[in-house]
Design a protein around this motif. Structure first.
Motif, PDB file in Angstrom:
ATOM      1  N   TYR A  62     -20.025  -6.825  -7.331  1.00 48.25           N
ATOM      2  CA  TYR A  62     -19.113  -7.187  -6.256  1.00 48.25           C
ATOM      3  C   TYR A  62     -17.693  -6.983  -6.755  1.00 48.25           C
ATOM      4  N   ASP A  63     -16.767  -6.899  -5.811  1.00 47.92           N
ATOM      5  CA  ASP A  63     -15.404  -6.614  -6.232  1.00 47.92           C
ATOM      6  C   ASP A  63     -14.415  -7.498  -5.472  1.00 47.92           C
ATOM      7  N   ALA A  64     -13.333  -7.860  -6.149  1.00 48.97           N
ATOM      8  CA  ALA A  64     -12.258  -8.621  -5.522  1.00 48.97           C
ATOM      9  C   ALA A  64     -10.949  -8.201  -6.170  1.00 48.97           C
ATOM     10  N   TRP A  65      -9.854  -8.345  -5.437  1.00 47.80           N
ATOM     11  CA  TRP A  65      -8.546  -7.915  -5.931  1.00 47.80           C
ATOM     12  C   TRP A  65      -7.453  -8.719  -5.240  1.00 47.80           C
ATOM     13  N   PHE A  66      -6.220  -8.655  -5.780  1.00 47.47           N
ATOM     14  CA  PHE A  66      -5.068  -9.268  -5.118  1.00 47.47           C
ATOM     15  C   PHE A  66      -4.497  -8.287  -4.101  1.00 47.47           C
ATOM     16  N   GLN A  67      -4.102  -8.821  -2.949  1.00 50.39           N
ATOM     17  CA  GLN A  67      -3.405  -8.006  -1.960  1.00 50.39           C
ATOM     18  C   GLN A  67      -2.413  -8.881  -1.207  1.00 50.39           C
ATOM     19  N   CYS A  68      -1.328  -8.283  -0.739  1.00 52.04           N
ATOM     20  CA  CYS A  68      -0.259  -9.002  -0.054  1.00 52.04           C
ATOM     21  C   CYS A  68      -0.765  -9.671   1.226  1.00 52.04           C
ATOM     22  N   VAL A  69      -0.358 -10.943   1.447  1.00 50.84           N
ATOM     23  CA  VAL A  69      -0.789 -11.630   2.678  1.00 50.84           C
ATOM     24  C   VAL A  69      -0.206 -10.985   3.933  1.00 50.84           C
ATOM     25  N   GLN A  70       0.895 -10.247   3.775  1.00 44.52           N
ATOM     26  CA  GLN A  70       1.497  -9.594   4.944  1.00 44.52           C
ATOM     27  C   GLN A  70       0.858  -8.239   5.233  1.00 44.52           C
ATOM     28  N   GLY A  71      -0.111  -7.868   4.421  1.00 42.02           N
ATOM     29  CA  GLY A  71      -0.855  -6.652   4.719  1.00 42.02           C
ATOM     30  C   GLY A  71      -0.366  -5.382   4.031  1.00 42.02           C
ATOM     31  N   CYS A  72       0.590  -5.479   3.109  1.00 40.86           N
ATOM     32  CA  CYS A  72       0.962  -4.282   2.334  1.00 40.86           C
ATOM     33  C   CYS A  72      -0.297  -3.758   1.648  1.00 40.86           C
ATOM     34  N   GLU A  73      -0.413  -2.450   1.560  1.00 38.02           N
ATOM     35  CA  GLU A  73      -1.717  -1.861   1.216  1.00 38.02           C
ATOM     36  C   GLU A  73      -2.091  -1.936  -0.255  1.00 38.02           C
ATOM     37  N   GLU A  74      -1.096  -1.969  -1.117  1.00 39.52           N
ATOM     38  CA  GLU A  74      -1.369  -1.841  -2.540  1.00 39.52           C
ATOM     39  C   GLU A  74      -2.290  -2.946  -3.058  1.00 39.52           C
ATOM     40  N   ARG A  75      -3.256  -2.569  -3.883  1.00 39.15           N
ATOM     41  CA  ARG A  75      -4.154  -3.541  -4.491  1.00 39.15           C
ATOM     42  C   ARG A  75      -3.784  -3.761  -5.954  1.00 39.15           C
ATOM     43  N   GLU A  80      -5.297  -5.592  -9.635  1.00 39.05           N
ATOM     44  CA  GLU A  80      -6.481  -6.178 -10.270  1.00 39.05           C
ATOM     45  C   GLU A  80      -6.252  -7.667 -10.522  1.00 39.05           C
ATOM     46  N   LEU A  81      -7.344  -8.427 -10.505  1.00 43.50           N
ATOM     47  CA  LEU A  81      -7.217  -9.880 -10.713  1.00 43.50           C
ATOM     48  C   LEU A  81      -6.805 -10.225 -12.144  1.00 43.50           C
ATOM     49  N   ASN A  82      -6.963  -9.285 -13.074  1.00 42.17           N
ATOM     50  CA  ASN A  82      -6.513  -9.568 -14.439  1.00 42.17           C
ATOM     51  C   ASN A  82      -5.082  -9.081 -14.699  1.00 42.17           C
ATOM     52  N   GLU A  83      -4.378  -8.698 -13.644  1.00 45.72           N
ATOM     53  CA  GLU A  83      -2.941  -8.433 -13.777  1.00 45.72           C
ATOM     54  C   GLU A  83      -2.184  -9.752 -13.698  1.00 45.72           C
ATOM     55  N   VAL A  84      -1.077  -9.853 -14.427  1.00 44.65           N
ATOM     56  CA  VAL A  84      -0.252 -11.060 -14.337  1.00 44.65           C
ATOM     57  C   VAL A  84       0.773 -10.818 -13.235  1.00 44.65           C
ATOM     58  N   ILE A  85       0.422 -11.230 -12.024  1.00 42.19           N
ATOM     59  CA  ILE A  85       1.244 -10.910 -10.847  1.00 42.19           C
ATOM     60  C   ILE A  85       1.004 -11.994  -9.793  1.00 42.19           C
ATOM     61  N   TYR A  86       2.082 -12.461  -9.145  1.00 42.83           N
ATOM     62  CA  TYR A  86       1.932 -13.550  -8.166  1.00 42.83           C
ATOM     63  C   TYR A  86       2.451 -13.189  -6.780  1.00 42.83           C
ATOM     64  N   ARG A  87       3.346 -12.194  -6.731  1.00 42.66           N
ATOM     65  CA  ARG A  87       3.933 -11.825  -5.436  1.00 42.66           C
ATOM     66  C   ARG A  87       3.847 -10.324  -5.226  1.00 42.66           C
ATOM     67  N   CYS A  88       3.896  -9.933  -3.958  1.00 42.02           N
ATOM     68  CA  CYS A  88       3.838  -8.515  -3.602  1.00 42.02           C
ATOM     69  C   CYS A  88       5.102  -7.800  -4.092  1.00 42.02           C
ATOM     70  N   PRO A  89       4.947  -6.743  -4.895  1.00 46.80           N
ATOM     71  CA  PRO A  89       6.126  -6.033  -5.402  1.00 46.80           C
ATOM     72  C   PRO A  89       6.918  -5.355  -4.280  1.00 46.80           C
ATOM     73  N   THR A  90       6.297  -5.105  -3.140  1.00 47.50           N
ATOM     74  CA  THR A  90       6.995  -4.428  -2.039  1.00 47.50           C
ATOM     75  C   THR A  90       7.818  -5.415  -1.202  1.00 47.50           C
ATOM     76  N   CYS A  91       7.201  -6.541  -0.793  1.00 45.76           N
ATOM     77  CA  CYS A  91       7.900  -7.421   0.156  1.00 45.76           C
ATOM     78  C   CYS A  91       8.070  -8.853  -0.361  1.00 45.76           C
ATOM     79  N   ASN A  92       7.603  -9.130  -1.579  1.00 49.17           N
ATOM     80  CA  ASN A  92       7.792 -10.438  -2.215  1.00 49.17           C
ATOM     81  C   ASN A  92       6.980 -11.582  -1.584  1.00 49.17           C
ATOM     82  N   SER A  93       6.075 -11.277  -0.657  1.00 48.63           N
ATOM     83  CA  SER A  93       5.216 -12.323  -0.095  1.00 48.63           C
ATOM     84  C   SER A  93       4.172 -12.734  -1.129  1.00 48.63           C
ATOM     85  N   LEU A  94       3.473 -13.828  -0.825  1.00 44.38           N
ATOM     86  CA  LEU A  94       2.381 -14.244  -1.706  1.00 44.38           C
ATOM     87  C   LEU A  94       1.249 -13.220  -1.651  1.00 44.38           C
ATOM     88  N   LEU A  95       0.438 -13.259  -2.690  1.00 43.48           N
ATOM     89  CA  LEU A  95      -0.770 -12.427  -2.708  1.00 43.48           C
ATOM     90  C   LEU A  95      -1.956 -13.286  -2.336  1.00 43.48           C
TER      91      LEU A  95
END
Ligand SMILES: *Cc1c(COP(=O)(O)O)cnc(C)c1O
Ligand SMILES: [Zn+2]
Length: 442
Positions: free
Chosen positions: A3-16, A18-33
């Protein structure tokens, strides 16, 4: 099956990401992931097969699947190796039939989900096991993380400190000075976390911790990190499982930073996507009147939202004026035909105490949720035959000052209606008998 899971922007920006990246916000629009799952692949297994798998694992000893969270691993965080999972057997908490309380308010199908019967005494363990396990996985992959960090109103830090200590990862905790209970303060100290007690409130701690988390060596453990939300999703799944896969009519939950109410909604949505359930409950989120930005926004139909400066409240874990998960929470309230309620200091303390008289031992936040229950019954939103679940977020044992001060009549703005004080007596048979008699035979 993978099975697979990933982080993605709550506002729907397309970029995915990986869950093992150290990242908390969307690099494009700064919304939560948020964590997204490959739902099509999950659907390849039938609803019946999922339910029987969850039943087979529930509260058994095969590590880590006996945990209430990891028993649902595929739906929560499939991409962690089992050897990196840091679990304290979280979840599997009692769904208490509140028979006497329910009878007294004429809603007999009333249940309290005792999420506080947990390793560190609050529901925060459900999310923390996922987050700390991911950190352990990241470290095992060779990445350099020097500490996990969080700001806290008390329970997040207790949970983070325990899981980090169990994993052997250093933890740094930022707490607002004199705004957490003695028990909450002593937990991270015992677990040897670096515990920083700051002259500010929770929102002030949150600002600083987010700045610290700009360096990739500090891994942020607040619920801005949606891995925690994934673990907390299991509250919904577990409640439905405990009712033999039936959905209750109402869930009432206290809200501060609003991660938990968001998680609750996501859990039900996921069960619906997988065909495990076909209806949704109504959700009521309850806030302290001293820290009620969601309630205020609800009153104007969510047309706008303004953060506020939270005032001092007995419900310290939800003394938050600028909730990080506000957008996610509003979405859940709207989608679940939800209601937001609030409780004054006197209401929450008396609600907790009244329920205590029927065998519970409630934390102040559960008192906030119980107040909402009483108000919704009074307004006939909740009907006699409804099945209602109140989420108890922590054990009252973590809030001894709250309990003692109530019975000693030492709480500001609280008029205690259900006091019970120890009676000091000489060790004399006759006086004792007379005292018992006066109490029960009048
Ligand atoms: C964290 C916490 C809450 C609030 O949960 P949010 O996700 O911040 O809304 C409520 N009660 C207790 C006991 C908590 O520790
Ligand atoms: Zn975005």
């Amino acid at each position: 099956m993978n099975y697979d899971a990933w982080f993605q922007c709550v506002q729907g920006c397309e970029e995915r990401h990986e869950l093992n990246e150290v990242i908390y916000r969307c690099p494009t629009c700064n919304s939560l992931l948020e964590v997204k799952h490959d739902v099509d692949r999950l659907k390849a297994r039938s609803a019946a097969a999922w339910m029987s798998l969850f039943e087979k694992r529930y509260m058994r000893t095969a590590y880590p699947y006996g945990s209430g969270v990891w028993g649902k691993k595929e739906l929560i965080c499939p991409n962690i190796d089992n050897e990196n999972i840091v679990s304290t057997y979280e979840g599997g908490t009692n769904l208490f039939w509140a028979e006497r309380l329910g009878e007294s308010i004429n809603v007999p199908d009333l249940w309290i989900k005792q999420c506080g019967i947990s390793h560190t005494g609050s529901f925060k363990d459900l999310g923390m096991t996922v987050l700390v396990s991911m950190v352990k996985q990241i470290i095992s992959e060779g990445k350099d993380i020097s500490a996990v960090i969080c700001a806290s109103t008390g329970d997040t830090s207790a949970s983070l400190a325990a899981y980090a200590a169990a994993a052997g990862i250093p933890a740094v905790i930022l707490l607002p000075r004199a705004k957490v209970s003695m028990t909450q303060l002593i937990q991270p100290i015992c677990n040897n976390a670096l515990t920083l007690s700051l002259d500010t409130d929770f929102d002030g701690c949150m600002t600083i911790v987010q700045k610290l988390a700009e360096t990739p060596y500090f891994y942020l453990a607040n619920s801005i990190n949606s891995l925690r939300i994934e673990g907390q999703k299991t509250i919904s799944i577990e409640i439905v499982q405990q009712f033999e896969w039936e959905v209750p009519d109402w869930i009432i939950i206290p809200g501060g930073n609003l991660g938990n109410v968001s998680a609750l909604g996501l859990g039900f949505r996921m069960m619906q996507d997988l065909g495990i359930i076909s209806k949704l409950p109504r959700i009521a989120c309850a806030q302290s009147a001293k820290a009620n930005p969601l309630y205020t926004s609800y009153l104007n139909k969510f047309t706008d939202f303004s953060s506020m400066s939270a005032q001092t409240t007995l419900a310290t874990a939800i003394q938050i004026g600028n909730p990080v998960s506000i957008r996610k929470a509003i979405k859940v309230i709207e989608e679940f035909n939800g209601i937001v309620e609030q409780a004054t200091e006197s209401e929450l303390a008396n609600a907790a105490a009244l329920a205590d008289r029927t065998g519970l031992f409630n934390c102040p936040h559960t008192g906030v949720a119980l107040t909402a229950l009483f108000k919704l019954i009074e307004r006939q939103e909740i009907q006699k035959n409804d099945r209602v679940v109140v989420i108890s977020t922590a054990t009252g044992l973590k809030f001894p000052e709250f309990k003692v001060d109530y019975h000693n009549k030492e709480q500001e703005e609280v008029k205690p209606l259900h006091r019970n004080l120890p009676v000091e007596l000489a060790a004399n048979y006759d006086t004792i008998l007379q005292t018992i008699d006066e109490r029960f035979n009048n």
